[in-house]
Design an enzyme around this catalytic site. Structure first.
Site, short mmCIF file in Angstrom:
data_model
loop_
_atom_site.label_atom_id
_atom_site.label_comp_id
_atom_site.label_asym_id
_atom_site.label_seq_id
_atom_site.Cartn_x
_atom_site.Cartn_y
_atom_site.Cartn_z
N ASN A 152 0.87 -1.17 0.00
CA ASN A 152 0.00 0.00 0.00
C ASN A 152 0.91 1.23 0.00
O ASN A 152 1.44 1.62 1.04
CB ASN A 152 -0.89 -0.02 1.25
CG ASN A 152 -1.90 1.11 1.26
OD1 ASN A 152 -1.88 1.98 0.39
ND2 ASN A 152 -2.76 1.11 2.25
N LYS A 183 3.34 0.74 3.06
CA LYS A 183 3.06 -0.34 4.02
C LYS A 183 3.16 -1.66 3.30
O LYS A 183 2.79 -1.75 2.12
CB LYS A 183 1.64 -0.19 4.57
CG LYS A 183 1.45 0.95 5.51
CD LYS A 183 0.05 0.89 6.11
CE LYS A 183 -0.40 2.29 6.49
NZ LYS A 183 -1.79 2.56 6.31
N ARG A 221 -2.45 -2.10 -3.54
CA ARG A 221 -3.67 -1.32 -3.35
C ARG A 221 -3.57 -0.08 -4.23
O ARG A 221 -2.58 0.64 -4.18
CB ARG A 221 -3.77 -0.91 -1.88
CG ARG A 221 -4.99 -0.10 -1.62
CD ARG A 221 -5.11 0.28 -0.18
NE ARG A 221 -6.44 0.81 0.06
CZ ARG A 221 -6.85 1.25 1.22
NH1 ARG A 221 -6.06 1.20 2.26
NH2 ARG A 221 -8.05 1.72 1.36
N HIS A 229 -13.08 2.43 -0.22
CA HIS A 229 -13.11 1.34 0.76
C HIS A 229 -13.69 0.07 0.15
O HIS A 229 -14.18 -0.82 0.86
CB HIS A 229 -13.96 1.68 2.01
CG HIS A 229 -13.40 2.76 2.87
ND1 HIS A 229 -14.20 3.69 3.49
CD2 HIS A 229 -12.14 3.04 3.23
CE1 HIS A 229 -13.44 4.51 4.19
NE2 HIS A 229 -12.19 4.14 4.06
N HIS A 253 -18.36 0.90 7.36
CA HIS A 253 -16.91 0.93 7.56
C HIS A 253 -16.62 2.25 8.27
O HIS A 253 -16.64 3.32 7.65
CB HIS A 253 -16.19 0.85 6.21
CG HIS A 253 -14.70 0.96 6.30
ND1 HIS A 253 -13.85 -0.10 6.01
CD2 HIS A 253 -13.90 1.98 6.66
CE1 HIS A 253 -12.60 0.28 6.20
NE2 HIS A 253 -12.59 1.55 6.58
N GLY A 255 -14.03 4.25 10.41
CA GLY A 255 -12.67 4.39 10.93
C GLY A 255 -12.30 5.85 10.93
O GLY A 255 -13.16 6.70 11.15
N GLY A 311 -11.35 7.26 8.17
CA GLY A 311 -12.23 7.50 7.02
C GLY A 311 -13.40 6.56 7.17
O GLY A 311 -13.23 5.42 7.61
N ARG A 315 -12.52 14.74 7.87
CA ARG A 315 -13.25 15.16 6.66
C ARG A 315 -14.68 15.52 6.99
O ARG A 315 -15.31 14.86 7.81
CB ARG A 315 -13.26 14.02 5.62
CG ARG A 315 -11.91 13.76 5.00
CD ARG A 315 -11.98 12.58 4.04
NE ARG A 315 -10.81 11.75 4.23
CZ ARG A 315 -10.75 10.46 3.92
NH1 ARG A 315 -11.78 9.84 3.41
NH2 ARG A 315 -9.64 9.79 4.13
N PHE A 369 -11.64 8.83 17.97
CA PHE A 369 -12.87 8.60 18.73
C PHE A 369 -12.60 8.32 20.21
O PHE A 369 -13.45 8.61 21.06
CB PHE A 369 -13.68 7.47 18.10
CG PHE A 369 -14.52 7.93 16.95
CD1 PHE A 369 -13.91 8.38 15.77
CD2 PHE A 369 -15.90 7.95 17.02
CE1 PHE A 369 -14.67 8.85 14.71
CE2 PHE A 369 -16.67 8.42 15.96
CZ PHE A 369 -16.05 8.85 14.80
N ARG A 370 -11.43 7.77 20.50
CA ARG A 370 -11.12 7.51 21.92
C ARG A 370 -10.99 8.82 22.68
O ARG A 370 -11.51 8.97 23.78
CB ARG A 370 -9.84 6.69 22.05
CG ARG A 370 -10.02 5.26 21.62
CD ARG A 370 -8.73 4.58 21.35
NE ARG A 370 -8.12 5.09 20.12
CZ ARG A 370 -7.18 4.46 19.42
NH1 ARG A 370 -6.72 3.31 19.84
NH2 ARG A 370 -6.69 4.99 18.33
N GLY A 394 -11.77 0.64 12.53
CA GLY A 394 -11.39 1.03 13.89
C GLY A 394 -12.54 1.32 14.83
O GLY A 394 -12.65 0.72 15.91
N GLY A 438 -15.93 0.98 14.07
CA GLY A 438 -16.97 -0.04 13.94
C GLY A 438 -16.65 -1.30 14.74
O GLY A 438 -17.54 -1.92 15.32
N GLU A 460 -8.45 -5.84 4.65
CA GLU A 460 -8.26 -5.43 3.26
C GLU A 460 -7.04 -6.13 2.64
O GLU A 460 -7.05 -6.49 1.47
CB GLU A 460 -8.10 -3.91 3.18
CG GLU A 460 -9.41 -3.20 3.51
CD GLU A 460 -9.23 -1.72 3.81
OE1 GLU A 460 -9.37 -0.93 2.89
OE2 GLU A 460 -8.95 -1.37 4.97
P1 AMP Z 1 -9.07 3.01 11.23
O1 AMP Z 1 -9.00 4.19 10.30
O2 AMP Z 1 -9.98 1.93 10.76
O3 AMP Z 1 -7.71 2.51 11.64
O4 AMP Z 1 -9.76 3.55 12.58
C1 AMP Z 1 -9.08 4.48 13.37
C2 AMP Z 1 -10.00 5.02 14.41
O5 AMP Z 1 -10.60 3.94 15.17
C3 AMP Z 1 -9.25 5.82 15.43
O6 AMP Z 1 -9.14 7.15 15.03
C4 AMP Z 1 -10.09 5.68 16.66
O7 AMP Z 1 -10.93 6.81 16.71
C5 AMP Z 1 -10.93 4.44 16.44
N1 AMP Z 1 -10.65 3.43 17.48
C6 AMP Z 1 -9.66 2.55 17.54
N2 AMP Z 1 -9.73 1.83 18.68
C7 AMP Z 1 -10.81 2.28 19.35
C8 AMP Z 1 -11.44 1.96 20.59
N3 AMP Z 1 -10.93 1.02 21.36
N4 AMP Z 1 -12.56 2.65 20.94
C9 AMP Z 1 -13.08 3.61 20.14
N5 AMP Z 1 -12.52 3.96 18.97
C10 AMP Z 1 -11.41 3.31 18.57
#
Ligand code: AMP
Length: 397
Positions: A7, A14, A89, A178, A204, A206, A208, A237, A280-281, A327, A329, A380
């Protein structure tokens, strides 16, 4: 079979070396700061090493990856010949690709032709492909497109209500992204249910985020558009907004359209609304501590996700399954609960205990829910490795 999944971004690359049959990853890592200086982080078994390696271009990055993969101490293979194929990718396949393809001159030309649609990513993806061709010329390469899964959308879903000439002359339409993740979840769900004829919405969510309406394994609609800026609000975004907002801001602040779009891409969404973070954390911690901006950002996100699920349930004339991945979801029970709360009108009912799960495949709906709700961790890289395997095997026949 060993497939190297790549990627490539503009300054990063990556990689994962994986077996498409089992999904086992023997090594993975990241090259960063390409064209600046160069750093490699390599993980295998339970070990992790970091090295500063000059990477003036993606070629040196790929060479560094191959070297570490065969390194007597840190490697996992003896020779580069043990890599059977490389899967790349690629962000934008435009209207040219409704599936993955073996990389040849025609494929490269078509990816080049899609650069206007993916100006930031496609050139970087091509650099990754060309670098692999240079250092492993006899290894088959496959391009896997983020847009390809969505090419089964009907015109009423993919056309914008603007003059037809922009579609006919300039390929302006909804593409969606995605796709590799949505395809993986659709296939996994079909495996779990042991059938293909069902209707689902995949969320999905995350950094994004996009949603996808899927019928009998094929995409019928998706929330991202010509670019990944469209749809629900995301980490940084804005998601969907009235285009007049751009006009207003550009006029009032003397901003160029490009600068305004940078703001919508990088400074908006959860980060823009909360003023705190795109993660989100952090937002949940802030909201729990009484920060009303964090609370509003989270509320807005769940509200918009639920609205899309409702819209896609209407588009599909009902759904059987709702899935959460990526992430947020996979790891956000609170977000999932808030989204599903809005969907009670259509019989969606979570089991709060089952929903209290993170990062694992799980059925989280109550037995009397009219829609099965699942958490399915996305993969993915595995999807890319499997597409690569299938195309390379088919080419041998
Ligand atoms: P991704 O782009 O799929 O890697 O998702 C990243 C996002 O997932 C991060 O910015 C977090 O906001 C969220 N995330 C990851 N772990 C957790 C968790 N344990 N609780 C809530 N949100 C999480």
């Amino acid at each position: 079979m060993n497939v190297l999944v790549i990627n490539a971004g503009s300054s990063s690359l990556k990689y994962q070396l994986m077996d498409p049959e089992t999904g086992a990853v023997s090594a993975k890592g990241l090259c960063e700061r390409i064209a600046i200086d160069g750093r490699l982080t390599h993980k295998f078994a339970d070990k992790k090493i970091e090295r500063e390696i000059p990477m003036p271009t993606h070629s040196e990055a790929i060479s560094a990856v191959l070297e570490i993969l065969v390194d007597p101490e840190y490697g996992v293979i003896h020779s580069v010949d043990e890599i059977d194929a490389v899967g790349h990718r690629v962000l934008h396949g435009g209207m040219k690709f409704s599936d993955s393809c073996i990389v040849d001159d025609a494929c490269i030309e078509a990816i080049e032709a899609c650069i206007p649609l993916g100006p930031l990513h496609n050139p970087a993806n091509l650099m990754g492909i060309r670098a692999c061709q240079a250092v492993m010329p006899n290894t088959p390469q496959v391009a896997v497109f983020d847009t390809a899964f969505h090419m089964t959308m009907p015109p009423k879903a993919y056309r914008y209500a603007i003059p037809t000439a922009y579609y006919e002359n300039d390929d302006i339409r909804r593409y969606g992204f995605h796709g590799t993740s949505h395809k993986y979840i659709a296939r996994r769900m079909a495996e779990i249910l042991g059938k293909k004829d069902f209707k689902m919405v995949n969320c999905h969510l995350g950094n994004g985020s996009s949603l996808c309406a899927i019928e009998n394994g094929a995409c019928r609609d998706t929330s991202m558009g010509l670019s990944p800026l469209a749809g629900v609000p995301m980490g940084t975004r804005s998601g969907d907004i009235d285009p007049c907002v751009v006009q207003f801001i550009c006029n009032k602040y003397g901003m160029s359209v490009d600068d305004c779009l940078t703001m919508l891409n990088k400074k908006s969404g959860m980060l823009g609304m909360s003023g705190v973070s795109s993660d989100f954390r952090d937002l949940e911690a802030g909201a729990n501590a009484g920060n009303t901006d964090c609370r509003l950002a989270l509320d807005k996100f769940c509200y918009e996700v639920a609205k899309y699920v409702g819209a896609y349930a209407a588009a599909l004339n009902g759904i059987d399954v709702l899935t959460f991945t990526a992430g947020v979801g996979e790891n956000g029970p609170t977000t999932r609960a808030a989204v599903c709360e809005y969907l009670g009108f259509m019989g969606v009912k979570l089991d709060p205990e089952k929903n209290n799960t993170r990062g694992k495949e799980a059925l989280i709906s109550a037995p009397d829910s009219s829609v099965q709700v699942w958490v399915i961790p996305t993969n993915e890289e595995l999807m890319i490795a499997q597409d690569t395997r299938d195309l390379v095997n088919a080419a041998k026949k």
